[in-house]
Design a protein around this motif. Structure first.
Motif, PDB file in Angstrom:
ATOM      1  N   LEU A  33      71.836  25.473  18.329  1.00 14.59           N
ATOM      2  CA  LEU A  33      72.739  26.605  18.141  1.00 14.59           C
ATOM      3  C   LEU A  33      74.167  26.254  18.549  1.00 14.59           C
ATOM      4  O   LEU A  33      75.133  26.601  17.855  1.00 14.59           O
ATOM      5  CB  LEU A  33      72.246  27.809  18.940  1.00 14.59           C
ATOM      6  CG  LEU A  33      71.003  28.530  18.421  1.00 14.59           C
ATOM      7  CD1 LEU A  33      70.530  29.560  19.444  1.00 14.59           C
ATOM      8  CD2 LEU A  33      71.286  29.197  17.081  1.00 14.59           C
ATOM      9  N   ALA A  34      74.302  25.575  19.684  1.00 13.24           N
ATOM     10  CA  ALA A  34      75.634  25.195  20.142  1.00 13.24           C
ATOM     11  C   ALA A  34      76.320  24.277  19.138  1.00 13.24           C
ATOM     12  O   ALA A  34      77.523  24.423  18.856  1.00 13.24           O
ATOM     13  CB  ALA A  34      75.544  24.516  21.508  1.00 13.24           C
ATOM     14  N   ALA A  35      75.575  23.330  18.572  1.00 12.85           N
ATOM     15  CA  ALA A  35      76.140  22.415  17.586  1.00 12.85           C
ATOM     16  C   ALA A  35      76.578  23.152  16.329  1.00 12.85           C
ATOM     17  O   ALA A  35      77.497  22.715  15.624  1.00 12.85           O
ATOM     18  CB  ALA A  35      75.127  21.326  17.240  1.00 12.85           C
ATOM     19  N   GLN A  36      75.930  24.284  16.058  1.00  9.73           N
ATOM     20  CA  GLN A  36      76.263  25.085  14.880  1.00  9.73           C
ATOM     21  C   GLN A  36      77.388  26.084  15.151  1.00  9.73           C
ATOM     22  O   GLN A  36      77.788  26.824  14.254  1.00  9.73           O
ATOM     23  CB  GLN A  36      75.001  25.833  14.415  1.00  9.73           C
ATOM     24  CG  GLN A  36      73.885  24.922  13.930  1.00  9.73           C
ATOM     25  CD  GLN A  36      72.508  25.578  14.000  1.00  9.73           C
ATOM     26  OE1 GLN A  36      72.389  26.768  14.276  1.00  9.73           O
ATOM     27  NE2 GLN A  36      71.468  24.791  13.744  1.00  9.73           N
ATOM     28  N   GLY A  37      77.895  26.101  16.375  1.00 13.65           N
ATOM     29  CA  GLY A  37      79.003  26.982  16.701  1.00 13.65           C
ATOM     30  C   GLY A  37      78.618  28.392  17.076  1.00 13.65           C
ATOM     31  O   GLY A  37      79.463  29.291  17.060  1.00 13.65           O
ATOM     32  N   ALA A  38      77.359  28.614  17.446  1.00 15.11           N
ATOM     33  CA  ALA A  38      76.882  29.976  17.685  1.00 15.11           C
ATOM     34  C   ALA A  38      77.223  30.512  19.082  1.00 15.11           C
ATOM     35  O   ALA A  38      77.024  31.692  19.329  1.00 15.11           O
ATOM     36  CB  ALA A  38      75.371  30.048  17.480  1.00 15.11           C
ATOM     37  N   ARG A  39      77.691  29.692  19.999  1.00 19.37           N
ATOM     38  CA  ARG A  39      77.997  30.103  21.382  1.00 19.37           C
ATOM     39  C   ARG A  39      76.817  30.858  22.004  1.00 19.37           C
ATOM     40  O   ARG A  39      76.945  32.002  22.424  1.00 19.37           O
ATOM     41  CB  ARG A  39      79.257  30.955  21.452  1.00 19.37           C
ATOM     42  CG  ARG A  39      80.519  30.289  20.976  1.00 19.37           C
ATOM     43  CD  ARG A  39      81.750  31.186  21.095  1.00 19.37           C
ATOM     44  NE  ARG A  39      82.073  31.468  22.478  1.00 19.37           N
ATOM     45  CZ  ARG A  39      81.990  32.688  23.035  1.00 19.37           C
ATOM     46  NH1 ARG A  39      81.539  33.721  22.354  1.00 19.37           N
ATOM     47  NH2 ARG A  39      82.324  32.857  24.298  1.00 19.37           N
ATOM     48  N   PRO A  40      75.655  30.224  22.115  1.00 19.39           N
ATOM     49  CA  PRO A  40      74.467  30.962  22.575  1.00 19.39           C
ATOM     50  C   PRO A  40      74.479  31.241  24.067  1.00 19.39           C
ATOM     51  O   PRO A  40      75.083  30.527  24.865  1.00 19.39           O
ATOM     52  CB  PRO A  40      73.324  30.010  22.216  1.00 19.39           C
ATOM     53  CG  PRO A  40      73.951  28.649  22.258  1.00 19.39           C
ATOM     54  CD  PRO A  40      75.345  28.847  21.753  1.00 19.39           C
TER      55      PRO A  40
END
Length: 425
Positions: free
Chosen positions: A379-386
């Motif tokens: 998720l972090a790599a996808q920019g989702a700021r989890p």
């Protein structure tokens, strides 16, 4: 305005932590000058427990006086001070007083006389500093949870309930000595990652004035993801957000109390970039109190038997020259000076199911390589700021709203889509 705090764990250039045996205030002042020159606002310091309390009923007045003089010298340079009490464990070495070991072997956490001595010691240090305006408060000890279980070669067994009772007693002693200061405790990442470890996420996220996290990527993260992988650069942010799943209130402060760039996992030529990426990730997390780098100065190579990576972790050399990571920290401090720290909420939460969340939770999935850890990093790599949420709270509308969470996803959701729409609302 919420002012971020930037500091460093103070490692003396003259004798490392053995400097308490030959305390030289002029050397300390020179070290503190070099720290203050980076623009930092606080230090964390480490009295050696056997030096300060060599007998259960003897707390050496001269040692306590030297600690007070160090704190006063820091104040002269605009530096606040947090004091770790039970040292305890530092850079692979254990410092345990003789009245707890060998012929006097007693459990550090469950023996009544040991606990009485520990509480008296913490109370005495706090009381000696209670009138110093730059005294932030006490940390019970540096990663003292490492004494409680494997891989320590001679652990002191304790249950999670006994660990909680011990922590409450130690924190109460600090409060008795210096009422109203910021007293807390700190664990190494077994508390978050190891199944069966008696010090738990709930202890870290609910006991004490704030949550402390210690982020070290030599724990399998950098080995698995490389020096520049998302998981390596976001590891500190991950621990900050992982802690919030267990926090006793939505705005509980989190202190990134230790983080460093360990070679060879982070090659020296990449240390500055790692530092900037790590701090940027941490500061993208709401409710961060501050960042305290490990450590101020390199360990003198004249000292023997340290693990190789421990020698070069300083922001400055043993000759007080600023290193690239130190230059990066100084740039970050200048950039943030006077700015408000109020990042937007992290609206996507990854659900974590650990079984008995407030007992001894199943934590292996949270560790590097675990299903939850790897899903969060996707998720972090996808920019989702989890962020994170416990399964038992994943459908609690009030809890989610209090944290600004609008979407809850599960680990399998993260495998097939760049930004999955959660099945849980």
């Amino acid at each position: 305005m919420t002012a971020l705090r930037f500091g460093v764990n103070y490692t003396p250039t003259h004798g490392w932590f053995h400097h308490w045996l030959d305390f030289d205030l002029d050397e300390v002042r020179a070290d503190l000058d070099s720290i203050a020159a980076l623009g930092l606002d606080h230090i964390r310091v480490f009295p050696l427990w056997p030096v300060f309390q060599p007998n259960r009923t003897l707390i050496r007045p001269r040692a306590v006086e030297q600690l007070v003089r160090l704190v006063d010298a820091a104040a002269e340079r605009g530096l606040d001070v947090n004091v770790d009490g039970l040292q305890g464990h530092l850079s692979s070495f254990d410092f345990i007083p003789s009245w707890t070991t060998t012929w006097h072997r007693r459990n550090l956490f469950t023996d009544p006389s040991v606990a009485e001595g520990q509480a008296g010691y913490l109370r005495a240090l706090a009381e000696a500093l209670a009138d110093r305006p730059n005294f932030l408060g006490m940390t019970v000890g540096n990663e003292i949870n490492q004494f409680s279980a494997a891989p320590h070669p001679d652990p002191d067994p304790v249950t999670h309930r006994q660990a909680a009772d011990w922590l409450r007693r130690m924190l109460a002693a600090c409060e008795q000595g210096a009422p109203g200061r910021c007293h807390l405790h700190a664990s190494y990442d077994a508390a978050w990652y190891h199944d069966g470890h008696p010090f738990t996420p709930a202890h870290s996220a609910q006991l004490g004035a704030m949550t402390a996290v210690h982020s070290w990527v030599f724990n399998g993260t950098a080995q698995r993801h490389g020096a520049t992988g998302t998981a390596t650069e976001q590891h500190a942010a991950y621990l900050i957000e992982l802690s919030k799943a267990w926090a006793d209130r939505p705005d509980r402060p989190v202190w990134l109390q230790e983080v460093g760039a360990p070679a060879p996992h982070i090659p020296p030529e990449q240390a500055a970039a790692f530092t900037e990426a790590t701090v940027a990730g941490a500061l993208d997390c709401p409710d961060v109190w501050g960042v305290t780098w490990w450590c101020s100065h390199d360990v003198d190579r004249a000292l023997a038997d340290f693990p190789e990576l421990e020698y070069g972790l300083g922001l400055l050399t043993n000759d007080r020259e600023v290193k690239p990571a130190g230059q990066a920290i100084a740039r970050i401090v200048r950039e943030w000076r006077g700015r408000e720290h109020r990042p937007p909420p992290r609206t996507t939460a990854l659900m974590i199911d650990v079984g008995e969340a407030h007992g001894e939770p199943a934590r292996a999935g949270c560790a590097p390589g675990g299903e939850f850890f790897e899903a969060w990093m996707r998720l972090a790599a996808q920019g989702a700021r989890p962020t994170t949420v416990l399964a038992e709270l994943a459908q609690d509308a009030g809890h989610l709203a209090s944290r600004g969470i609008t979407e809850v996803v599960t680990a399998p959701d993260t495998v097939h889509t760049a930004h999955p729409k959660g099945a849980h609302r």
